[in-house]
Design a protein around this motif. Sequence first.
Motif, PDB file in Angstrom:
ATOM      1  N   GLU A  61      43.661   3.873 -30.020  1.00 33.82           N
ATOM      2  CA  GLU A  61      42.232   4.188 -30.043  1.00 33.82           C
ATOM      3  C   GLU A  61      41.391   2.929 -29.879  1.00 33.82           C
ATOM      4  O   GLU A  61      40.399   2.915 -29.126  1.00 33.82           O
ATOM      5  N   ALA A  62      41.799   1.857 -30.577  1.00 27.58           N
ATOM      6  CA  ALA A  62      41.069   0.590 -30.469  1.00 27.58           C
ATOM      7  C   ALA A  62      41.171   0.021 -29.066  1.00 27.58           C
ATOM      8  O   ALA A  62      40.188  -0.507 -28.523  1.00 27.58           O
ATOM      9  N   ASP A  63      42.349   0.141 -28.460  1.00 21.86           N
ATOM     10  CA  ASP A  63      42.531  -0.385 -27.109  1.00 21.86           C
ATOM     11  C   ASP A  63      41.734   0.408 -26.080  1.00 21.86           C
ATOM     12  O   ASP A  63      41.163  -0.160 -25.150  1.00 21.86           O
ATOM     13  N   ARG A  64      41.686   1.736 -26.224  1.00 27.20           N
ATOM     14  CA  ARG A  64      40.898   2.550 -25.292  1.00 27.20           C
ATOM     15  C   ARG A  64      39.414   2.201 -25.377  1.00 27.20           C
ATOM     16  O   ARG A  64      38.732   2.061 -24.358  1.00 27.20           O
ATOM     17  N   LYS A  65      38.923   2.044 -26.598  1.00 24.00           N
ATOM     18  CA  LYS A  65      37.514   1.666 -26.784  1.00 24.00           C
ATOM     19  C   LYS A  65      37.250   0.285 -26.200  1.00 24.00           C
ATOM     20  O   LYS A  65      36.213   0.057 -25.553  1.00 24.00           O
ATOM     21  N   PHE A  66      38.186  -0.633 -26.405  1.00 28.91           N
ATOM     22  CA  PHE A  66      38.061  -1.984 -25.851  1.00 28.91           C
ATOM     23  C   PHE A  66      37.963  -1.922 -24.327  1.00 28.91           C
ATOM     24  O   PHE A  66      37.107  -2.571 -23.715  1.00 28.91           O
ATOM     25  N   ALA A  67      38.842  -1.141 -23.703  1.00 29.48           N
ATOM     26  CA  ALA A  67      38.841  -1.030 -22.243  1.00 29.48           C
ATOM     27  C   ALA A  67      37.512  -0.467 -21.743  1.00 29.48           C
ATOM     28  O   ALA A  67      36.942  -0.953 -20.747  1.00 29.48           O
ATOM     29  N   GLU A  68      36.986   0.549 -22.418  1.00 27.25           N
ATOM     30  CA  GLU A  68      35.695   1.130 -22.032  1.00 27.25           C
ATOM     31  C   GLU A  68      34.581   0.097 -22.114  1.00 27.25           C
ATOM     32  O   GLU A  68      33.714   0.019 -21.221  1.00 27.25           O
ATOM     33  N   ASP A  69      34.604  -0.719 -23.169  1.00 28.43           N
ATOM     34  CA  ASP A  69      33.572  -1.742 -23.345  1.00 28.43           C
ATOM     35  C   ASP A  69      33.655  -2.809 -22.249  1.00 28.43           C
ATOM     36  O   ASP A  69      32.624  -3.267 -21.732  1.00 28.43           O
ATOM     37  N   ILE A  70      34.873  -3.216 -21.892  1.00 25.80           N
ATOM     38  CA  ILE A  70      35.039  -4.229 -20.851  1.00 25.80           C
ATOM     39  C   ILE A  70      34.542  -3.691 -19.507  1.00 25.80           C
ATOM     40  O   ILE A  70      33.840  -4.393 -18.762  1.00 25.80           O
ATOM     41  N   ILE A  71      34.882  -2.457 -19.186  1.00 27.51           N
ATOM     42  CA  ILE A  71      34.433  -1.865 -17.915  1.00 27.51           C
ATOM     43  C   ILE A  71      32.911  -1.826 -17.861  1.00 27.51           C
ATOM     44  O   ILE A  71      32.300  -2.095 -16.821  1.00 27.51           O
ATOM     45  N   GLN A  72      32.270  -1.533 -18.981  1.00 27.03           N
ATOM     46  CA  GLN A  72      30.799  -1.561 -19.022  1.00 27.03           C
ATOM     47  C   GLN A  72      30.263  -2.949 -18.755  1.00 27.03           C
ATOM     48  O   GLN A  72      29.289  -3.122 -18.009  1.00 27.03           O
ATOM     49  N   LEU A  73      30.894  -3.967 -19.354  1.00 30.43           N
ATOM     50  CA  LEU A  73      30.462  -5.347 -19.104  1.00 30.43           C
ATOM     51  C   LEU A  73      30.630  -5.730 -17.643  1.00 30.43           C
ATOM     52  O   LEU A  73      29.778  -6.409 -17.065  1.00 30.43           O
ATOM     53  N   TRP A  74      31.740  -5.325 -17.037  1.00 28.22           N
ATOM     54  CA  TRP A  74      31.967  -5.616 -15.619  1.00 28.22           C
ATOM     55  C   TRP A  74      30.921  -4.965 -14.736  1.00 28.22           C
ATOM     56  O   TRP A  74      30.630  -5.456 -13.649  1.00 28.22           O
ATOM     57  N   SER A  75      30.388  -3.841 -15.201  1.00 28.76           N
ATOM     58  CA  SER A  75      29.478  -3.060 -14.354  1.00 28.76           C
ATOM     59  C   SER A  75      28.030  -3.506 -14.470  1.00 28.76           C
ATOM     60  O   SER A  75      27.174  -3.040 -13.699  1.00 28.76           O
ATOM     61  N   ILE A  76      27.726  -4.388 -15.418  1.00 24.22           N
ATOM     62  CA  ILE A  76      26.337  -4.849 -15.600  1.00 24.22           C
ATOM     63  C   ILE A  76      25.913  -5.780 -14.469  1.00 24.22           C
ATOM     64  O   ILE A  76      26.641  -6.698 -14.118  1.00 24.22           O
TER      65      ILE A  76
END
Length: 306
Positions: free
Chosen positions: A291-306
């Motif tokens: 669960e922590a890793d999935r949330k981490f991945a979602e957060d990183i993808i958001q940062l990449w998309s900014i």
Amino acid sequence: MNQPPDITELQALPLAELMGQALATKLARRGTSFSLCSIINAKSGRCSEDCRFCTQSAHYQTEAPVYPLLDKAQILTAAREAKKNGAGRFSLVTSGRGLASADLPQMLEIIRTIREEVGIKVCASLGILGEAELRQLKEAGVSRYHHNLETSNEFFPQVCTTHSFSDRVATIKAAQNVGLSVCSGGIFGLGESETDRLSMAMTLAECGIDSVPINVLIPLPGTPCGELPPMPIAEILRSIALYRLILPQAAIRLAAGRESALSDFLSSAFMGGADGMMIGGYLTQRGRSPEADRKFAEDIIQLWSI
């Protein structure tokens, strides 16, 4: 055709600039893709090989579990859990120089059943094999074979003496010859130099590897590497960025040791070229929760998309 990067020039860059170039390359060549994979320790311990980092080697006194090939029901349960946790690939890993011939029929049946009943992509990490066995694995449903180089050709004799670097390259070539994709990387922090890490990266590029797992040594009691000092965080980040620039099209996935070695700087690795993770644990060591890793991945993808 793209020219290979000038490694000497890249080595001279400040870390922030190097990581910036690596992230730009990642986004330009691979977009915002972030891949998750999971493995199962399907057969553990009593390995004949003397890899100096590994608790499953029979050459060392460790507390690693020892058991034969797990039955199909156990492995199917793990495959379903991996898919539920968001993994796109599930890899069957066995200890030993190579999969025992007596275990091959059971392994093929397990692979076929995973493909039919779970629907997740299946990878295998079964040691040193020849084309005949690898072709059977592919026909059963394996799409990618995992076989790490571990380190450079030059440093390899300091890590393992029971087989050679060329044995590992030969298995990679055999897998590719039968049409399998290959996942291959290694371990940082074995006492190697930056030159060794770059040498391994160049070999991976020459072999056309499209998935590169990067582990950072977890010094485990009972192994010859158990007392090695931790690798500096800046050195880890620099190496990840260099791998991205040398291997611009490959998935660079962080595996064992990422949590302990990078700690609060884990996200920095993904802002400097990495774009994948292994979730759910690493053979004999536990990782973060899926669960922590999935949330981490979602957060990183958001940062990449900014």
